[in-house]
Design a protein around this motif. Structure first.
Motif, PDB file in Angstrom:
ATOM      1  N   GLU A 131       5.809  15.462  18.608  1.00 54.48           N
ATOM      2  CA  GLU A 131       4.734  16.457  18.627  1.00 54.48           C
ATOM      3  C   GLU A 131       3.687  16.073  19.679  1.00 54.48           C
ATOM      4  OE1 GLU A 131       3.543  17.431  14.525  1.00 54.48           O
ATOM      5  OE2 GLU A 131       1.541  17.565  15.399  1.00 54.48           O
ATOM      6  N   GLU A 134       4.904  16.808  23.137  1.00 58.27           N
ATOM      7  CA  GLU A 134       4.814  18.243  23.374  1.00 58.27           C
ATOM      8  C   GLU A 134       3.358  18.619  23.711  1.00 58.27           C
ATOM      9  OE1 GLU A 134       6.020  22.043  23.771  1.00 58.27           O
ATOM     10  OE2 GLU A 134       7.306  20.280  23.549  1.00 58.27           O
ATOM     11  N   ARG A 135       2.445  18.114  22.901  1.00 61.39           N
ATOM     12  CA  ARG A 135       1.023  18.453  23.111  1.00 61.39           C
ATOM     13  C   ARG A 135       0.507  17.877  24.411  1.00 61.39           C
ATOM     14  NH1 ARG A 135      -2.276  16.275  19.566  1.00 61.39           N
ATOM     15  NH2 ARG A 135      -3.884  17.490  20.555  1.00 61.39           N
ATOM     16  N   SER A 136       0.955  16.658  24.763  1.00 60.72           N
ATOM     17  CA  SER A 136       0.520  16.054  26.032  1.00 60.72           C
ATOM     18  C   SER A 136       0.955  16.943  27.180  1.00 60.72           C
ATOM     19  CB  SER A 136       1.126  14.658  26.221  1.00 60.72           C
ATOM     20  OG  SER A 136       0.709  13.814  25.192  1.00 60.72           O
ATOM     21  N   TYR A 137       2.171  17.472  27.061  1.00 60.73           N
ATOM     22  CA  TYR A 137       2.696  18.320  28.119  1.00 60.73           C
ATOM     23  C   TYR A 137       1.900  19.629  28.199  1.00 60.73           C
ATOM     24  CZ  TYR A 137       5.741  20.837  31.174  1.00 60.73           C
ATOM     25  OH  TYR A 137       6.199  21.552  32.233  1.00 60.73           O
ATOM     26  N   VAL A 138       1.599  20.197  27.017  1.00 59.18           N
ATOM     27  CA  VAL A 138       0.839  21.461  26.994  1.00 59.18           C
ATOM     28  C   VAL A 138      -0.557  21.256  27.607  1.00 59.18           C
ATOM     29  CG1 VAL A 138      -0.271  23.132  25.427  1.00 59.18           C
ATOM     30  CG2 VAL A 138       2.104  22.438  25.041  1.00 59.18           C
ATOM     31  N   VAL A 139      -1.203  20.151  27.233  1.00 61.79           N
ATOM     32  CA  VAL A 139      -2.545  19.872  27.778  1.00 61.79           C
ATOM     33  C   VAL A 139      -2.461  19.658  29.289  1.00 61.79           C
ATOM     34  CG1 VAL A 139      -4.394  18.119  27.837  1.00 61.79           C
ATOM     35  CG2 VAL A 139      -3.596  19.006  25.656  1.00 61.79           C
ATOM     36  N   LYS A 141      -0.284  20.863  31.334  1.00 58.73           N
ATOM     37  CA  LYS A 141      -0.005  22.151  31.970  1.00 58.73           C
ATOM     38  C   LYS A 141      -1.286  22.983  32.030  1.00 58.73           C
ATOM     39  CE  LYS A 141       3.679  25.585  31.735  1.00 58.73           C
ATOM     40  NZ  LYS A 141       4.011  25.577  33.135  1.00 58.73           N
ATOM     41  N   ARG A 142      -2.012  22.963  30.921  1.00 53.84           N
ATOM     42  CA  ARG A 142      -3.269  23.722  30.866  1.00 53.84           C
ATOM     43  C   ARG A 142      -4.226  23.256  31.968  1.00 53.84           C
ATOM     44  NH1 ARG A 142      -7.223  24.172  25.591  1.00 53.84           N
ATOM     45  NH2 ARG A 142      -8.868  25.303  26.648  1.00 53.84           N
ATOM     46  N   ASP A 146       0.542  19.084  35.323  1.00 52.84           N
ATOM     47  CA  ASP A 146       1.956  18.899  34.962  1.00 52.84           C
ATOM     48  C   ASP A 146       2.799  18.440  36.146  1.00 52.84           C
ATOM     49  OD1 ASP A 146       1.108  21.517  35.590  1.00 52.84           O
ATOM     50  OD2 ASP A 146       3.037  22.351  35.022  1.00 52.84           O
TER      51      ASP A 146
END
Ligand SMILES: Nc1ncnc2c1ncn2[C@@H]1O[C@H](COP(=O)(O)OP(=O)(O)OP(=O)(O)O)[C@@H](O)[C@H]1O
Length: 258
Positions: A131, A134-139, A141-142, A146
């Motif tokens: 999890e 996943e969150r590290s990647y989402v942050v 990207k935001r 990325d």
């Protein structure tokens, strides 16, 4: 949340270093859901009050309440676990880590932090790590980091390091963030990018208290501006109001205006 709508309240904070009085009875509150600027000339005590709030100063006096709880003199990890997370002027972390590894360090408290708990529930640790990835990647990207996830932190530009520092703060899933000069040393091409990110963090419901010398940013982002001078609260209001205030102009210029 307190009944007054204030998420953070500091009252009569006093702190000295050797003979230097950094804070001399500073008091203010920050309303939930706002982006509030904290401005004042060099040496006004802005960073010191951030340090007191976030548990990094021993031996200050006064009250600090966050989300209805007394957090004065609480340890830094207790403060951040309560949902109040700060950034630093210089991005922290190990220079030998990649951007992704750096982000992975800063999720909210993890099951695997305790050896016995990790041994007792390896499945939970794995799920949590997944999890967090996943969150590290989402942050990332935001924050448009990325494409540099595999780069060493040392290879980032000054502005990208600031974005990474914002990413670290976001990964802790804060209710409120204290941002200390997120634009200092940032290349002008990234200033707009960081400003947009801060506005969007504010829109997502995270309360922001922002120290910044870059007045255009304060004007653009802040609902409310608090002015400190000489270790105390001086005034607060909308950007136009406080910058038109003669006392504010005087403390910035260090001269008496006519
Ligand atoms: N650890 C310390 N040791 C000695 N003096 C300190 C320390 N921390 C802060 N001070 C002093 O306290 C006063 C307030 O400093 P502080 O950094 O909080 O101001 P500031 O408003 O954040 O200034 P700036 O905008 O320049 O960052 C200054 O006179 C500073 O020199």
């Amino acid at each position: 949340m307190t009944t007054t709508g204030s998420l953070l309240e500091v009252n009569d904070i006093r702190a000295s270093f050797g003979g230097v009085r950094a804070l001399d009875g500073a008091s203010f509150s920050v309303e939930a859901g706002t982006i509030t600027g904290l401005i004042g000339p060099n040496g006004a005590g802005k960073t010191t009050i951030f340090n007191c709030i976030s548990g990094l100063v021993d031996g200050f006096s006064g009250a600090v309440r966050f989300d209805g709880a007394d957090i004065a003199r609480a340890r830094p990890e207790v403060v951040s676990r309560s949902g109040l997370v700060r950034s630093f002027q210089l991005a922290r972390g190990c220079p030998l880590m990649t951007v992704f590894e750096h982000l992975m360090l800063y999720g909210p408290r993890q099951v695997g932090e305790g050896v016995f708990r990790a041994l007792a529930s390896p499945g939970a640790v794995r799920r949590q790590e997944e999890e967090l990835r996943e969150r590290s990647y989402v942050v990332a990207k935001r924050l448009r980091l990325d494409h540099v996830l595999d780069n060493l932190v040392t290879a980032l530009s000054g502005g990208q390091k600031k974005l990474l520092e914002i990413g670290r703060v976001l990964l802790a899933e804060p209710k409120m963030v204290l941002l200390d000069e997120p634009m200092a040393g940032v290349n002008p091409t990234l200033v707009g990018e960081i400003a947009e990110q801060l506005a969007s963090i504010g829109e997502s419901g995270v309360t922001i208290l922002l120290i910044e010398h870059e007045m255009e940013l304060i004007e653009r982002l802040c609902d409310d501006v608090i002015v400190m001078a000489e270790g105390k609260f001086l005034t607060r209001g909308a950007f136009d109001e406080v910058t038109a205030d003669r006392r504010v102009q005087e403390c910035y210029l260090g001269v008496q205006l006519q």
